[in-house]
Design an enzyme around this catalytic site. Structure first.
Site, PDB file in Angstrom:
ATOM      1  N   TRP A 325      -5.847   1.995  -5.905  1.00  0.00           N
ATOM      2  CA  TRP A 325      -7.357   1.487  -6.083  1.00  0.00           C
ATOM      3  C   TRP A 325      -7.466   0.135  -5.369  1.00  0.00           C
ATOM      4  CZ3 TRP A 325      -9.115  -3.176  -7.940  1.00  0.00           C
ATOM      5  CH2 TRP A 325     -10.438  -3.163  -8.318  1.00  0.00           C
ATOM      6  N   HIS A 326      -6.367  -0.573  -5.309  1.00  0.00           N
ATOM      7  CA  HIS A 326      -6.428  -2.011  -4.609  1.00  0.00           C
ATOM      8  C   HIS A 326      -6.670  -1.821  -3.141  1.00  0.00           C
ATOM      9  CE1 HIS A 326      -5.178  -3.582  -8.457  1.00  0.00           C
ATOM     10  NE2 HIS A 326      -5.679  -4.753  -7.835  1.00  0.00           N
ATOM     11  N   GLY A 327      -6.095  -0.751  -2.465  1.00  0.00           N
ATOM     12  CA  GLY A 327      -6.282  -0.736  -1.006  1.00  0.00           C
ATOM     13  C   GLY A 327      -5.551   0.741  -0.456  1.00  0.00           C
ATOM     14  N   PHE A 487     -11.340  -4.941  -1.956  1.00  0.00           N
ATOM     15  CA  PHE A 487     -11.047  -3.682  -2.587  1.00  0.00           C
ATOM     16  C   PHE A 487     -12.253  -3.037  -3.199  1.00  0.00           C
ATOM     17  CE2 PHE A 487      -7.194  -6.760  -3.575  1.00  0.00           C
ATOM     18  CZ  PHE A 487      -6.747  -6.244  -2.415  1.00  0.00           C
TER      19      PHE A 487
END
Length: 487
Positions: A325-327, A487
């Protein structure tokens, strides 16, 4: 529009004045002002992406209305999946298209087959991961009949686009935030003052701590091949404080700004670096995302109710998806997997809920046992942040290998990163310890300054506020964009 910018310093008072002195007679007009202000706030970066947030708003509002009158289970599930596919489809395209394409090409190249495909020059819409999950919470809760679908499109649009938390959270649940747009709001002086106090502390964390730590962390990570193990370890520490000051600072400003307009947002950080184990850390770090994954993914998968295999599977699914989800980078996936490895022994031995209270509650100092636990948890966290900050997997392992070498025991070359023994550099280090002291003293509250100075005289309180504001101006480093905007 950055919270720590002149633009926002002009924008906020204007919206505040219009909200309380012009539109205060009619709730619907207040909500409409929030929508207009939020779209202006978001369009300040790139007006083209306003169409995305508007389309997502229309889709989920419409699906909510259809779920209201649809009773057939199959059709309800189809409507839910339409919302999921549309929202995650946009997120996947803008955020992960090039990642999957590059890895697809690489996988075939290992098998000796060459695929000609070019990546796209895609601009990632600011905050798309945040408002996507926020709108999904609405559709899922309506589908589960936990929430009555709204008939008020303006209120729903205000919920989706609410500017204080639009681009970096907290990720609000529809069950918590949406009903607040239905109720008449009256100005509460004490709530507004509390909001201003939290904004001040958030700005201190962002401008003084995060931005100054970023200067040193960037210098070290960007030139890691020139650095000794000891210097790289210091760089990891700087990034550890940078990301906490940056993200928790944003959350404090968002929550404080919301209070100015009569709204309550959920808490997003609870002093995570004072945690005594990794399970406690994840109950205190990015709470809105952790609880979102818990409620909408972990529990539906079975949570920890099944056997050992199910517990292991679900733990890794949650942490790997959280990392992704963060990248769109393998470093985030490794970071998530590493935290899963940290967490798993606690879960399998039923020790993951040992530390539910506040460390050293009612005491000035923690016990020796608590100090050791905090130190171990903090060290594991710092190590994991190396992957989070590194450009790629090879970069992360090169940093770790150097830290693990004999150069770790050498004196750090601080002149390479501008930390030579000058008064201004020493003061920046002192400010980090000052920051930790204030956080420790206020750890039993929602945020560090909530009650810390309220019991003091007015002269003392305003003197302390003046000190923080002075430090903000004197030690404002090079302006850094909020980390979580990517993000």
């Amino acid at each position: 529009m950055l919270f720590n910018s002149l633009d926002f310093a002009i924008f906020l008072p204007i919206v505040f004045f219009l909200y309380w002195f012009v539109t205060n007679k009619r709730l619907r007009l207040q909500n409409l002002l929030i929508v207009v202000a939020s779209y202006l706030f978001y369009g300040w970066w790139d007006w083209r992406f306003l169409s995305l947030i508007l389309f997502s708003t229309i889709i989920d509002y419409s699906i909510g209305r259809m779920l209201l009158v649809e009773d057939k289970a199959i059709k309800r599930k189809v409507l839910l999946w339409v919302s999921i596919i549309v929202n995650l489809g946009f997120l996947g395209f803008f955020k992960y298209y090039n990642f999957f394409l590059d890895n697809f090409i690489m996988a075939f190249s290992f098998m000796g087959k060459k695929i000609n495909a070019s990546s796209l020059d895609i601009i990632l819409p600011v905050g798309i991961s945040f408002y996507t999950f926020q709108t999904l919470s609405y559709t899922i809760d309506v589908y589960k009949r936990k929430l009555e679908p709204t008939k008020d499109f303006i209120a729903f649009a205000a919920f989706v686009s609410f500017f204080p938390q639009l681009v970096a959270g907290p990720i609000e649940r529809a069950t918590h935030l949406l009903p607040q747009f239905y109720k008449k709001r009256t100005f509460d002086y004490s709530k507004a003052v509390d909001g201003m106090r939290q904004i001040l502390w958030g700005l201190f964390k962002k401008v003084v701590i995060a931005d100054n730590c970023a200067e040193f962390a960037n210098q070290i990570f960007n030139n890691s091949h020139e650095m000794s193990g000891s210097t790289l370890a210091i760089g990891a520490l700087f990034f550890t404080f940078q990301i906490y000051g940056d993200f928790s600072g944003y959350s404090d400003i968002a929550i404080g700004t919301s209070r100015l307009f009569g709204f309550d947002l959920m808490r997003n950080f609870a002093f995570p670096y004072f945690s005594r184990d990794i399970a406690e850390f994840w109950r205190r770090w990015h709470i809105s995302l952790s609880t979102w994954f818990r409620d909408y993914l972990y529990i539906p998968l079975g949570g920890s109710r099944g056997g050992t295999w199910m517990k292991v599977r679900n733990t890794f699914i949650i942490f790997l998806i959280s990392g992704f989800w963060h990248g769109a980078n393998w470093t985030f996936i490794v970071w998530g997997g590493l935290n899963a490895l940290y967490f798993l022994p606690l879960l399998l031995t039923n020790n993951n809920r040992n530390n539910l209270g506040i460390v050293a509650q009612g005491k000035l100092f923690p016990s020796y046992k608590e100090i050791i636990k905090i130190a171990i948890t903090f060290t594991l966290t710092v190590f994991a942040w190396i992957f989070f900050r590194a450009e790629n997997i090879n970069h992360a392992f090169s940093i770790i290998s150097e830290i693990a070498s004999q150069s770790f025991f050498t004196i750090p070359n601080l002149q390479l990163v501008g930390l030579e023994a000058k008064a201004i550099a020493v003061m920046k280090i002192v400010l980090i310890f000052f920051f930790l002291f204030i956080e420790w003293m206020g750890r039993e509250d929602e945020y560090a300054l909530e009650n810390l100075v309220l019991k003091r005289s007015r002269f003392y309180r305003w003197g302390f506020y003046f000190l923080l504001i002075s430090i903000l101006f004197v030690f404002s480093g090079t302006e850094q964009q909020f980390i979580y905007f990517q993000f």
